[in-house]
Motif scaffolding. Structure first.
Motif, short mmCIF file in Angstrom:
data_model
loop_
_atom_site.label_atom_id
_atom_site.label_comp_id
_atom_site.label_asym_id
_atom_site.label_seq_id
_atom_site.Cartn_x
_atom_site.Cartn_y
_atom_site.Cartn_z
N ALA A 273 -36.98 21.41 -89.92
CA ALA A 273 -35.89 22.15 -90.56
C ALA A 273 -35.35 23.23 -89.63
CB ALA A 273 -36.37 22.76 -91.87
N GLU A 274 -36.23 23.88 -88.90
CA GLU A 274 -35.82 24.94 -87.98
C GLU A 274 -35.20 24.37 -86.71
OE1 GLU A 274 -38.09 28.03 -84.95
OE2 GLU A 274 -39.19 27.15 -86.64
N GLU B 18 -31.62 22.33 -86.92
CA GLU B 18 -30.41 22.93 -87.49
C GLU B 18 -29.22 22.83 -86.54
OE1 GLU B 18 -29.37 27.34 -88.82
OE2 GLU B 18 -30.55 26.25 -90.32
N LYS B 19 -29.41 23.17 -85.25
CA LYS B 19 -28.30 23.09 -84.31
C LYS B 19 -27.81 21.66 -84.13
CE LYS B 19 -29.32 27.27 -81.62
NZ LYS B 19 -29.67 27.81 -80.28
N GLN C 10 -25.77 20.68 -87.02
CA GLN C 10 -24.45 21.31 -86.98
C GLN C 10 -23.52 20.62 -85.99
OE1 GLN C 10 -25.40 25.47 -86.39
NE2 GLN C 10 -26.04 25.72 -88.52
N ILE D 251 -23.97 24.51 -92.12
CA ILE D 251 -24.82 23.49 -92.73
C ILE D 251 -26.27 23.65 -92.29
CG2 ILE D 251 -24.57 21.70 -90.96
CD1 ILE D 251 -24.19 19.70 -93.30
N THR D 252 -27.17 23.34 -93.18
CA THR D 252 -28.60 23.39 -92.89
C THR D 252 -29.19 22.00 -93.01
OG1 THR D 252 -29.26 23.76 -95.19
CG2 THR D 252 -28.71 25.71 -93.87
N VAL D 253 -30.44 21.86 -92.57
CA VAL D 253 -31.13 20.58 -92.72
C VAL D 253 -31.24 20.21 -94.20
CG1 VAL D 253 -33.34 19.41 -92.41
CG2 VAL D 253 -32.34 20.72 -90.53
N LYS D 254 -31.46 21.20 -95.04
CA LYS D 254 -31.56 20.92 -96.48
C LYS D 254 -30.24 20.39 -97.03
CE LYS D 254 -33.17 22.79 -100.88
NZ LYS D 254 -33.95 21.58 -101.11
N ASP D 255 -29.12 20.90 -96.51
CA ASP D 255 -27.82 20.37 -96.94
C ASP D 255 -27.68 18.90 -96.53
OD1 ASP D 255 -26.97 22.85 -97.95
OD2 ASP D 255 -26.26 23.48 -95.98
#
Length: 278
Positions: free
Chosen positions: A116-117, A120-121, A124, A138-142
């Motif tokens: 998840a950390e 992220e990039k 995106q 946007i995040t990984v959860k999204d």
């Protein structure tokens, strides 16, 4: 009217790269089925990513994991997946290389500890290639709302393992390390490599269609396939008619029998009408 067996890729074909499902596509599928045709999804998605909006259309069957899993009329026809030992081998190598990853199975998507950390990039960068205009937020959860983060990453029944690429050498090393498997790359529209993936070899969308048609004893029936990416080329080549979406890459548009409009411009509906399916 002769029955046609229709095979649809999902991302970029049935739905847009921002997961929007055109109303016209649903209308075309339901009308084709009313006309006696059979419609199947053929996708890289594991069943855990086949969300209710898609499943509720009511397909005659489903091919997932780019061919590793086959269903027809809600019955499992074939399931060929990475074993527990296969998974452990790949996971150990990824951990050694400090490459974050996730496991794709019909039961769920299982992310590594720091996915998840670290992702992220990459997400995106990936998001605008799927049409998302708020990519910087946007995040990984999204992107993967149902992903499960677990310490239990040695598992069986895994369709494939996707991992972050720091550079192209990561993919080349993976291909050499796992020569007995199929090692590929993906990254949304344009197919620029952002992720690598590992799956069983000798499986693709065309082999799955062959197995399905043999199972239902319809090997001589009329077949038509729709896709937008290089991974779809084998099934377009295999079926009697291969249709590329207008938003597809140059390689699939070059080999297709017919090019329809973009997924956002009623491409499926227009092609179904062109071929007399509706």
């Amino acid at each position: 009217m002769d029955t046609h067996y229709i095979f649809l890729d999902v991302d970029g074909t049935l739905v847009t790269y921002e997961n929007e499902l055109p109303v016209s596509a649903v209308k075309a599928i339901k009308q084709a089925q009313k006309n006696g045709h059979k419609v199947y999804t053929v996708t890289g998605r594991s069943k855990a990513e086949m969300y209710e909006e898609i499943l509720s259309i009511g397909f005659d069957g489903y091919i997932g994991g780019n061919g590793s899993y086959i269903e027809s009329d809600d019955k499992v026809v074939s399931e060929r997946t990475l074993t527990y030992d296969d998974c452990r081998k790949v996971v150990d190598w990824l951990n050694e290389k400090e490459l974050e990853f996730y496991l794709e199975s019909n039961d769920g998507l299982y992310g590594s500890k720091h996915f998840a950390e670290k992702a992220e990039k990459t997400i995106q960068i990936y998001a605008p290639r799927k049409g998302n205009t708020d990519s910087d937020m946007i995040t990984v959860k999204d992107a993967f709302p149902d992903m499960i983060f677990s310490d239990e990453l040695y598992r069986d029944k895994i369709n494939k393992i996707s991992f972050l690429l720091n550079n192209h050498d990561d993919y080349l090393e993976a291909r050499e390390m796992f020569s007995e498997f199929k090692v590929g790359t993906w990254g949304g529209a344009g197919e620029t490599a952002l992720f690598g993936d590992v799956a069983l070899s000798n499986i693709d969308k065309s082999t799955a269609i062959s197995l399905l048609m043999k199972h239902i004893n319809e090997t001589g029936s009329k077949t038509i396939a729709f896709g937008d990416a290089k991974v779809d080329i084998p099934m377009l080549d295999h079926c009697q008619i291969g249709v590329a979406m207008g938003n597809g890459g140059p390689e699939i548009r070059e080999m297709a029998d017919y090019i329809t409009d973009d997924v956002t411009e009623d491409g499926l509906y227009n092609a179904f009408k062109h071929f007399g399916l509706i």
